[in-house]
Structures are given as structure tokens and as C-alpha cells.
Design an enzyme around this catalytic site. Structure first.
Site, PDB file in Angstrom:
ATOM      1  N   ASP A  10       0.849  -1.192   0.000  1.00  0.00           N
ATOM      2  CA  ASP A  10       0.000   0.000   0.000  1.00  0.00           C
ATOM      3  C   ASP A  10       0.889   1.248   0.000  1.00  0.00           C
ATOM      4  OD1 ASP A  10      -1.787   2.033   0.487  1.00  0.00           O
ATOM      5  OD2 ASP A  10      -2.492   1.225   2.409  1.00  0.00           O
ATOM      6  N   ASN A  24      -7.346  11.600 -11.500  1.00  0.00           N
ATOM      7  CA  ASN A  24      -8.021  11.953 -12.759  1.00  0.00           C
ATOM      8  C   ASN A  24      -7.955  13.467 -12.899  1.00  0.00           C
ATOM      9  OD1 ASN A  24     -10.445  13.170 -11.502  1.00  0.00           O
ATOM     10  ND2 ASN A  24     -10.759  11.068 -10.791  1.00  0.00           N
ATOM     11  N   GLY A  32      -9.542   3.346  -6.279  1.00  0.00           N
ATOM     12  CA  GLY A  32      -8.188   2.822  -6.426  1.00  0.00           C
ATOM     13  C   GLY A  32      -7.186   3.504  -5.513  1.00  0.00           C
ATOM     14  N   VAL A  33      -6.011   3.740  -6.051  1.00  0.00           N
ATOM     15  CA  VAL A  33      -4.942   4.329  -5.255  1.00  0.00           C
ATOM     16  C   VAL A  33      -5.283   5.771  -4.865  1.00  0.00           C
ATOM     17  CG1 VAL A  33      -3.489   5.110  -7.191  1.00  0.00           C
ATOM     18  CG2 VAL A  33      -2.431   4.420  -5.050  1.00  0.00           C
ATOM     19  N   ASP A  34      -6.006   6.461  -5.720  1.00  0.00           N
ATOM     20  CA  ASP A  34      -6.435   7.837  -5.439  1.00  0.00           C
ATOM     21  C   ASP A  34      -7.308   7.866  -4.168  1.00  0.00           C
ATOM     22  OD1 ASP A  34      -6.941  10.539  -5.825  1.00  0.00           O
ATOM     23  OD2 ASP A  34      -8.190  10.275  -7.606  1.00  0.00           O
ATOM     24  N   SER A 117      -2.247   4.227 -14.268  1.00  0.00           N
ATOM     25  CA  SER A 117      -3.157   3.910 -15.391  1.00  0.00           C
ATOM     26  C   SER A 117      -3.451   2.421 -15.603  1.00  0.00           C
ATOM     27  CB  SER A 117      -2.647   4.484 -16.730  1.00  0.00           C
ATOM     28  OG  SER A 117      -2.908   5.860 -16.816  1.00  0.00           O
ATOM     29  N   THR A 118      -2.889   1.543 -14.774  1.00  0.00           N
ATOM     30  CA  THR A 118      -3.082   0.110 -15.054  1.00  0.00           C
ATOM     31  C   THR A 118      -4.273  -0.488 -14.314  1.00  0.00           C
ATOM     32  OG1 THR A 118      -1.597  -0.590 -13.291  1.00  0.00           O
ATOM     33  CG2 THR A 118      -0.609  -0.200 -15.451  1.00  0.00           C
ATOM     34  N   GLY A 119      -5.018   0.336 -13.565  1.00  0.00           N
ATOM     35  CA  GLY A 119      -6.228  -0.140 -12.877  1.00  0.00           C
ATOM     36  C   GLY A 119      -7.447   0.318 -13.653  1.00  0.00           C
TER      37      GLY A 119
HETATM   38  N1  AR6 Z   1      -1.180   1.308  -3.129  1.00  0.00           N
HETATM   39  C1  AR6 Z   1      -0.501   1.047  -4.275  1.00  0.00           C
HETATM   40  N2  AR6 Z   1      -1.111   0.724  -5.440  1.00  0.00           N
HETATM   41  C2  AR6 Z   1      -2.456   0.661  -5.436  1.00  0.00           C
HETATM   42  C3  AR6 Z   1      -3.239   0.938  -4.277  1.00  0.00           C
HETATM   43  C4  AR6 Z   1      -2.540   1.267  -3.089  1.00  0.00           C
HETATM   44  N3  AR6 Z   1      -3.183   1.546  -1.939  1.00  0.00           N
HETATM   45  N4  AR6 Z   1      -4.551   0.794  -4.614  1.00  0.00           N
HETATM   46  C5  AR6 Z   1      -4.600   0.447  -5.907  1.00  0.00           C
HETATM   47  N5  AR6 Z   1      -3.343   0.360  -6.412  1.00  0.00           N
HETATM   48  P1  AR6 Z   1      -5.993   2.852 -10.201  1.00  0.00           P
HETATM   49  P2  AR6 Z   1      -5.617   4.340 -12.725  1.00  0.00           P
HETATM   50  C6  AR6 Z   1      -2.893   0.023  -7.781  1.00  0.00           C
HETATM   51  O1  AR6 Z   1      -7.294   2.309 -10.663  1.00  0.00           O
HETATM   52  O2  AR6 Z   1      -5.687   3.100 -13.499  1.00  0.00           O
HETATM   53  C7  AR6 Z   1      -9.246   6.462  -9.775  1.00  0.00           C
HETATM   54  O3  AR6 Z   1     -10.606   6.407  -9.511  1.00  0.00           O
HETATM   55  C8  AR6 Z   1      -3.831  -0.738  -8.671  1.00  0.00           C
HETATM   56  O4  AR6 Z   1      -3.806  -2.120  -8.375  1.00  0.00           O
HETATM   57  O5  AR6 Z   1      -5.890   3.329  -8.814  1.00  0.00           O
HETATM   58  O6  AR6 Z   1      -4.525   5.327 -13.023  1.00  0.00           O
HETATM   59  C9  AR6 Z   1      -8.781   7.883 -10.120  1.00  0.00           C
HETATM   60  O7  AR6 Z   1      -9.530   8.874  -9.465  1.00  0.00           O
HETATM   61  C10 AR6 Z   1      -3.243  -0.438 -10.033  1.00  0.00           C
HETATM   62  O8  AR6 Z   1      -2.127  -1.298 -10.287  1.00  0.00           O
HETATM   63  O9  AR6 Z   1      -5.528   4.118 -11.125  1.00  0.00           O
HETATM   64  C11 AR6 Z   1      -8.979   7.927 -11.607  1.00  0.00           C
HETATM   65  O10 AR6 Z   1     -10.315   8.254 -11.960  1.00  0.00           O
HETATM   66  C12 AR6 Z   1      -2.693   0.964  -9.893  1.00  0.00           C
HETATM   67  O11 AR6 Z   1      -2.697   1.238  -8.479  1.00  0.00           O
HETATM   68  C13 AR6 Z   1      -8.683   6.516 -12.050  1.00  0.00           C
HETATM   69  O12 AR6 Z   1      -8.966   5.683 -10.929  1.00  0.00           O
HETATM   70  C14 AR6 Z   1      -3.509   2.034 -10.600  1.00  0.00           C
HETATM   71  O13 AR6 Z   1      -4.902   1.728 -10.489  1.00  0.00           O
HETATM   72  C15 AR6 Z   1      -7.224   6.352 -12.401  1.00  0.00           C
HETATM   73  O14 AR6 Z   1      -7.016   5.066 -12.900  1.00  0.00           O
END
Ligand code: AR6
Length: 165
Positions: A10, A24, A32-34, A117-119
Site C-alpha cells: 500500500d 483523474n 483505487g490508489v487515489d 493507469s493500469t487499474g
Molecule cells: N497502493 C498502491 N497501489 C495501489 C493501491 C494502493 N493503496 N490501490 C490500488 N493500487 P488505479 P488508474 C494500484 O485504478 O488506473 C481512480 O478512480 C492498482 O492495483 O488506482 O490510473 C482515479 O480517481 C493499479 O495497479 O488508477 C482515476 O479516476 C494501480 O494502483 C482513475 O482511478 C492504478 O490503479 C485512475 O485510474
């Protein structure tokens, strides 16, 4: 070139100068991470983000880290996957580069990145990891250490392989 590290877990728990948020363009939080970063930093983060008035894809802006162990959060906006038709890998490289430039500007010597961007944004993990490592390796500014923080085992093993070759 910064020293490269890889951790699985995390990103909100990592004590570095700056963690990068995969946000975003509104910069007003999300999933997600945000979502995890906003929850851990506390409501002051949202207030600080409001004052930034959004961010374009490929760019980055910073706030304090508030309740996080990290001193700063660098918010970047990755591309949404469009089958490779919209220059997504170039935009992704810009995210990593701009985040490091912002880190250098604010004196953050150690930086942790999630897999931008990979989520929710659907970029392919393998190619995105290659772009991430190559872009960080090419950075010549004053950042000493970069940690790639993965959130699943396959990504972790991929980054370990890429950073040790
Ligand atoms: N620590 C580290 N990595 C994480 C965590 C964490 N706590 N939680 C998720 N990940 P994403 P995106 C990983 O979807 O694709 C949001 O709603 C996750 O497994 O968080 O850039 C924003 O507001 C993946 O590998 O971000 C945007 O609208 C990576 O973080 C949108 O999602 C990115 O996944 C951005 O999408």
C-alpha cells in the site's frame, strides 16, 4: 539516474519524500490508489486539491501529504487505454517524467510511484511497467531514489525483473 526499488503493498504507508497519486483530471479524488491516498491523508488533501483547479493528462501537480508519512503528494493524470490509438504510452511516459520534474522542483529526493493507469484506466500492465522503468532510468534530475509500489504479485515480479536487468 535514481536508485530503483520495488515494493508490493500500500503506497500510503511508504515513508518517502513524495508519493505519486494516479488521479483523474479533476483532482478531486476517486477510487483505487487515489481513494486510498485521500483516505489516509485526510480531508485537508481534498481542500488542497481543489485549489489546483485540475490537471491535464500527462502533467503533474503537488500538495502536502498531510497525515501521510510522505511529506508531499504529486498528483499525475495517466491516460485511459484506447487500444494504443491515442499516444497512451507517450502520455504515460510524460506522467513519470513530469512527476519527477515536480519532485525535483520541491526538493523531494525520494519518490514512490504506483502503477499509473493500469487499474481503472485499463493500460496493459507489462508495457506500462516497461515505460515506467525506462522513463525513470532516463531521468537525470536531482532525485536519488524511486520506489515502484505494486499492488499485486505479477506486477511485483515484473518490476523486480525490469529493474534488475
Ligand atoms: N497502493 C498502491 N497501489 C495501489 C493501491 C494502493 N493503496 N490501490 C490500488 N493500487 P488505479 P488508474 C494500484 O485504478 O488506473 C481512480 O478512480 C492498482 O492495483 O488506482 O490510473 C482515479 O480517481 C493499479 O495497479 O488508477 C482515476 O479516476 C494501480 O494502483 C482513475 O482511478 C492504478 O490503479 C485512475 O485510474
Amino acid at each position: 539516474m535514481p536508485t530503483l526499488h520495488v515494493r508490493n503493498g500500500d503506497i500510503t504507508t511508504i515513508a518517502v519524500d513524495a508519493i505519486v497519486n494516479a488521479a483523474n483530471s479533476a483532482l478531486l479524488g476517486g477510487g483505487g490508489v487515489d481513494g486510498a491516498i485521500h483516505r489516509a491523508a485526510g480531508p485537508e488533501l481534498l481542500e488542497a486539491c481543489r485549489a489546483l483547479h485540475g490537471c491535464h493528462t500527462g502533467d503533474a501537480k503537488w500538495t502536502p501529504g498531510f497525515r501521510l508519512p510522505a511529506r508531499f503528494v504529486i498528483h499525475t493524470v495517466g491516460p485511459m487505454w484506447n487500444h494504443g490509438l491515442s499516444g497512451e504510452f507517450d502520455l504515460l511516459a510524460r506522467c513519470y517524467r513530469r512527476s519527477l520534474e515536480v519532485a525535483a522542483e520541491i526538493g523531494a529526493r525520494s519518490v514512490a510511484f504506483p502503477c499509473i493507469s493500469t487499474g481503472a484506466f485499463g493500460m496493459p500492465s507489462k508495457e506500462s511497467a516497461e515505460v515506467a522503468v525506462a522513463t525513470v532510468r532516463a531521468f537525470t534530475g536531482p532525485v536519488d531514489s524511486v520506489t515502484f509500489v505494486t499492488h499485486d504479485e505479477a506486477d511485483y515480479e515484473r518490476y523486480v525483473r525490469l529493474t534488475s536487468s
